[in-house]
Scaffold this motif. Structure first.
Motif, mmCIF file in Angstrom:
data_model
loop_
_atom_site.group_PDB
_atom_site.id
_atom_site.type_symbol
_atom_site.label_atom_id
_atom_site.label_comp_id
_atom_site.label_asym_id
_atom_site.label_seq_id
_atom_site.Cartn_x
_atom_site.Cartn_y
_atom_site.Cartn_z
ATOM 1 N N ASP A 185 0.814 -1.216 0.000
ATOM 2 C CA ASP A 185 0.000 0.000 0.000
ATOM 3 C C ASP A 185 0.851 1.270 0.000
ATOM 4 O O ASP A 185 0.393 2.336 -0.419
ATOM 5 C CB ASP A 185 -0.955 -0.012 1.196
ATOM 6 C CG ASP A 185 -2.006 -1.112 1.035
ATOM 7 O OD1 ASP A 185 -2.362 -1.410 -0.123
ATOM 8 O OD2 ASP A 185 -2.435 -1.687 2.051
ATOM 9 N N ARG A 206 1.379 2.108 -3.509
ATOM 10 C CA ARG A 206 0.102 2.551 -4.068
ATOM 11 C C ARG A 206 -0.161 4.011 -3.708
ATOM 12 O O ARG A 206 -0.630 4.797 -4.514
ATOM 13 C CB ARG A 206 -1.023 1.673 -3.518
ATOM 14 C CG ARG A 206 -2.364 1.887 -4.190
ATOM 15 C CD ARG A 206 -3.435 1.057 -3.488
ATOM 16 N NE ARG A 206 -3.134 -0.367 -3.499
ATOM 17 C CZ ARG A 206 -3.294 -1.140 -4.576
ATOM 18 N NH1 ARG A 206 -3.779 -0.646 -5.676
ATOM 19 N NH2 ARG A 206 -2.989 -2.415 -4.520
ATOM 20 N N GLU A 207 0.204 4.369 -2.466
ATOM 21 C CA GLU A 207 -0.062 5.748 -2.054
ATOM 22 C C GLU A 207 0.898 6.731 -2.730
ATOM 23 O O GLU A 207 0.508 7.821 -3.135
ATOM 24 C CB GLU A 207 0.073 5.877 -0.530
ATOM 25 C CG GLU A 207 -0.130 7.308 -0.078
ATOM 26 C CD GLU A 207 -0.185 7.438 1.437
ATOM 27 O OE1 GLU A 207 -0.840 6.581 2.080
ATOM 28 O OE2 GLU A 207 0.411 8.391 1.964
ATOM 29 N N PRO A 236 0.091 6.370 -7.200
ATOM 30 C CA PRO A 236 -1.205 5.746 -7.462
ATOM 31 C C PRO A 236 -1.382 5.410 -8.940
ATOM 32 O O PRO A 236 -0.973 6.185 -9.806
ATOM 33 C CB PRO A 236 -2.218 6.820 -7.031
ATOM 34 C CG PRO A 236 -1.451 7.979 -6.536
ATOM 35 C CD PRO A 236 -0.001 7.727 -6.687
ATOM 36 N N GLY A 237 -1.957 4.250 -9.160
ATOM 37 C CA GLY A 237 -2.310 3.865 -10.527
ATOM 38 C C GLY A 237 -1.126 3.586 -11.437
ATOM 39 O O GLY A 237 -1.279 3.531 -12.652
ATOM 40 N N SER A 238 0.073 3.421 -10.867
ATOM 41 C CA SER A 238 1.219 3.186 -11.743
ATOM 42 C C SER A 238 1.742 1.766 -11.570
ATOM 43 O O SER A 238 1.344 1.034 -10.664
ATOM 44 C CB SER A 238 2.338 4.157 -11.404
ATOM 45 O OG SER A 238 2.919 3.763 -10.181
ATOM 46 N N ILE A 275 3.668 -0.104 -8.288
ATOM 47 C CA ILE A 275 3.024 -0.892 -7.234
ATOM 48 C C ILE A 275 3.503 -2.335 -7.275
ATOM 49 O O ILE A 275 3.543 -3.024 -6.253
ATOM 50 C CB ILE A 275 1.489 -0.813 -7.412
ATOM 51 C CG1 ILE A 275 1.057 0.622 -7.174
ATOM 52 C CG2 ILE A 275 0.760 -1.755 -6.481
ATOM 53 C CD1 ILE A 275 -0.356 0.896 -7.575
#
Ligand code: TRP
Length: 454
Positions: free
Chosen positions: A74, A77-78, A81-83, A86
């Motif tokens: 996470d 992810r933070e 984001p969306g890449s 992750i």
């Protein structure tokens, strides 16, 4: 929302991270590498690798963890984001799982040797090579020892961050350092130990070539626990006033000191008995040393007994504090990502590791000829894939992520604790340069070498 756990003190932060770093890699692998690769000359190269490559990466993992206060998956992810970055978060969790499965097997062996040293069995063994092979290739005993150490680790993790990991590290690390000091005294007091010291400290620069430099780098990364998200997960429990660079410096210093001290313990002892350089691998700790302990103190047998008990206790403690740090990333991931209770998450991780660990353990006996994956036994497969592929790939991604993807201002802000600490601009620029260029290229070189490309 429930308040997220954190470490209670700066000492706890340093000792827990040092507990992760100090492991079988220090006490067992480092001395062997020093012996094979030019003594003090190797130590020098190793220390340079720690400072130039290891420290910046450790600091980077700290930045990712502390900035987000999230489990590894996470956290990426933070921050992105969306890449596709992750991917590294998941890879970290996965790698931890892989490493724990085989690391637990060897840790189990250390428990077995502690027990047989304690009850005096190790002292009566006549053929220590045969004893080791008999034990490691048997079906039940190694599996039971592996399961016991996994359960010890389980008990620590299930108690959580402060009362589990932090308290355990605060008890075990000082004990570990004390044992090391005692063992160095023991080893130095043996007749003929000076030859071992001379062997260790004589710098043989002729042995240093590109392949030795690559081994030193690989050893530095493994020993500092870099590349998968162990330190990143611990850093997510750091308090906001923890000093990231200083903590990384202390952890690297403790880790390197323990590694060098282990050389000071093993070489004088082996030389005092055998007067030759010891062989590498499991043989050193599980075959050569039991012989040394038997003969070491002549007729004062109880000293040899004490030496062996303290030595295997040291190995076990080092292994356990590292296992705990490898267990936590997947546990934290399950716990937070799927909203499980800590006890449930811990139980899942422990059960899978015991199950797969069993296959790894049996690959020294019953399953020795069962090689479904790339012609490797289960143990070798898990070791190869995690240490030789996942960790270097992880190291490259982490350095590129912090070097290129994160904004420099944000990284600077985190390193300086939002401007409260003084971080020289030039040092920061060097740090970013290393992350962008030197570190990824260096790891790429190790990676290709390990894969046999050159
Ligand atoms: N550093 C430990 C040792 O020296 C092993 C270890 C713990 C590790 N966590 C890690 C290695 C994470 C690589 C990545 O034995």
């Amino acid at each position: 929302m429930e308040k997220r756990a954190n470490f209670g003190s700066k000492l706890g932060i340093v000792l827990a991270s040092a507990g992760s770093a100090v492991g079988l890699g220090n006490v067992w692998r480092f001395p062997t590498e020093v012996g094979e690769n030019g003594g003090a000359a190797f130590i020098l190269v190793y220390v340079l690798c720690v400072i130039i490559l290891g420290l910046p990466l450790m600091v980077s993992e700290f930045v990712i963890g502390r900035r987000t206060h999230k489990n590894t998956a996470d956290a990426y992810r933070e921050l992105a984001p969306g890449s596709a970055w992750i991917f590294q978060g998941y890879l970290g969790v996965f790698t931890a799982w892989f490493i724990l499965c085989y690391y637990g097997v060897v840790s189990g062996w250390t428990l077995k040797y502690l027990v047989s040293g304690f009850i005096g069995e190790l002292h009566r063994v006549t053929d220590s090579a045969d004893y080791f092979v008999q034990f490691s290739s048997s079906t039940w005993a190694p599996v039971v020892y592996m399961a016991v150490v996994m359960l010890m680790c389980h008990v620590v993790i299930v108690r959580g961050v402060q009362t589990g990991i932090e308290r355990f590290s605060k008890l075990m690390m000082p004990l570990l350092l004390l044992i090391i000091a005692l063992l160095v005294v023991f080893s130095f007091s043996m007749p003929g130990s000076a030859d071992g010291l001379r062997f260790l400290l004589k710098p043989d620069f002729s042995k240093i070539d590109s392949s030795v430099i690559l081994s030193a780098m690989g050893q530095a990364f493994f020993s500092l626990s870099i590349g998968m998200g162990c330190l990143c997960t611990y850093a997510s429990y750091f308090t906001d006033d923890a000093k990231l660079v200083k903590t990384a410096g202390s952890v690297a210093a403790i880790d390197t000191t323990v590694a060098v001290m282990s050389g000071f313990i093993i070489f004088p002892a082996v030389f005092s008995v055998e007067a030759v350089a010891p062989d590498a691998g499991p043989g050193l700790v599980f075959i050569t040393l039991p012989n040394v302990f038997q003969i070491a103190f002549g007729n004062v047998a109880w000293l040899g007994w004490l030496f062996s008990v303290l030595f295997y206790l040291l190995l076990l403690l080092a292994a356990l504090t590292s296992m705990v740090s490898i267990h936590e990333p997947p546990t934290a991931f399950l716990l937070e990502h799927f909203n499980l209770r800590r006890s449930t998450a811990t139980t899942i991780v422990t059960s899978v590791c015991i199950g797969v660990g069993m296959l790894c353990s049996l690959s020294f006996g019953l399953l020795a000829d069962f090689r479904p994956l790339f012609g490797l036994t289960f143990f070798d497969f898990f070791d190869f894939v995690s240490a030789k592929i996942f960790l270097p790939v992880g190291g490259i991604i982490i350095s590129l992520f912090v070097g290129w993807r994160l904004s420099s201002d944000m990284v600077f802000d985190e390193l300086s604790n939002h401007g409260h600490l003084h971080v020289p601009r030039w040092a920061f620029s060097v740090y970013i340069f290393l992350l962008r260029w030197l570190i990824p290229l260096a790891i790429m070189a190790i990676f290709l070498k390990e894969l046999g490309v050159f």
